[in-house]
Design a protein around this motif. Structure first.
Motif, mmCIF file in Angstrom:
data_model
loop_
_atom_site.group_PDB
_atom_site.id
_atom_site.type_symbol
_atom_site.label_atom_id
_atom_site.label_comp_id
_atom_site.label_asym_id
_atom_site.label_seq_id
_atom_site.Cartn_x
_atom_site.Cartn_y
_atom_site.Cartn_z
ATOM 1 N N LEU A 20 0.825 -1.205 0.000
ATOM 2 C CA LEU A 20 0.000 0.000 0.000
ATOM 3 C C LEU A 20 0.860 1.256 0.000
ATOM 4 C CD1 LEU A 20 -2.726 -0.998 2.618
ATOM 5 C CD2 LEU A 20 -2.903 -1.065 0.147
ATOM 6 N N PRO A 23 0.206 7.267 1.837
ATOM 7 C CA PRO A 23 -1.032 7.958 2.234
ATOM 8 C C PRO A 23 -2.146 6.999 2.664
ATOM 9 C CG PRO A 23 -0.164 8.903 0.201
ATOM 10 C CD PRO A 23 0.651 7.685 0.500
ATOM 11 N N GLN A 24 -2.243 5.862 1.998
ATOM 12 C CA GLN A 24 -3.268 4.894 2.366
ATOM 13 C C GLN A 24 -2.942 4.250 3.718
ATOM 14 O OE1 GLN A 24 -4.162 2.090 -0.721
ATOM 15 N NE2 GLN A 24 -6.084 1.470 0.230
ATOM 16 N N SER A 27 -3.932 6.689 6.308
ATOM 17 C CA SER A 27 -5.385 6.693 6.455
ATOM 18 C C SER A 27 -5.855 5.508 7.305
ATOM 19 C CB SER A 27 -6.035 6.646 5.077
ATOM 20 O OG SER A 27 -7.421 6.540 5.179
ATOM 21 N N ILE A 28 -5.287 4.340 7.038
ATOM 22 C CA ILE A 28 -5.643 3.141 7.823
ATOM 23 C C ILE A 28 -5.239 3.337 9.283
ATOM 24 C CG2 ILE A 28 -5.099 0.692 8.166
ATOM 25 C CD1 ILE A 28 -4.876 0.465 5.101
ATOM 26 N N GLN A 31 -7.712 5.649 10.941
ATOM 27 C CA GLN A 31 -8.979 4.963 11.160
ATOM 28 C C GLN A 31 -8.887 4.020 12.360
ATOM 29 O OE1 GLN A 31 -10.410 2.718 7.807
ATOM 30 N NE2 GLN A 31 -12.113 1.839 8.953
#
Length: 173
Positions: A20, A23-24, A27-28, A31
């Protein structure tokens, strides 16, 4: 449609975090942090509710059942209006008590039945707390893994960019 075909099942396929983009991963991580905070708040609220039910059991045992043996029907008590404000009152009967069964509904029960009701609530909350603790530990583990992968990716990115700039990237460590 069978349960195997159901869309949007959580954790249906493992994700290779190393593939990944940063940035992803960020984000994870955000979250998971929010979920962990929400679950931790829920855990705190359940503990508070469990303590209140234990206080109800203690109040029935000490205030009603023991008081009925020592005094007559008219017993002076302090009635809680808020957690820190009490007003004097008189207990008219020790034969029954009003039990808050939730959402503003009250049921008249005998003191032993009321204690049994609150004891069942304490045990149910204990089970829920144990389940929630397992979930929190799992989320914490997931967050740690994501943070580790993100840290490695950031180090890898900075190493690649510094090697590409001057050619003197330093050692392995």
């Amino acid at each position: 449609m069978t349960s195997k075909d159901a869309p949007n099942q959580p954790q249906s396929q493992p994700i290779n975090l190393s593939t990944l983009p940063i940035p992803q991963l960020t984000s994870i991580k955000n979250q998971l942090t929010q979920e962990l905070q929400h679950l931790t708040n829920s855990f705190t609220h359940l503990r508070t509710a469990q303590a209140k039910f234990r206080d109800c059991i203690k109040s029935i045992r000490d205030g009603i059942e023991k008081g009925a043996k020592t005094q007559g029907a008219a017993k002076s008590i302090l009635v809680p209006l808020t957690p820190s404000l009490y007003v004097p009152g008189t207990l008219a009967s020790t034969e029954t008590v009003l039990v808050d069964i939730g959402t503003g509904f009250y049921v008249e029960k005998t003191p032993p039945a009321a204690r049994q009701f609150y004891t069942a609530k304490v045990e149910e909350l204990g089970k829920n707390l144990k389940d929630l603790e397992t979930i929190v530990q799992g989320k914490q583990g997931n967050l740690t893994v994501v943070e580790d992968v993100l840290r490695q990716r950031m180090i890898s990115e900075s190493t690649n960019s510094s090697e590409g700039g001057k050619g003197d990237g330093g050692g392995d460590g």
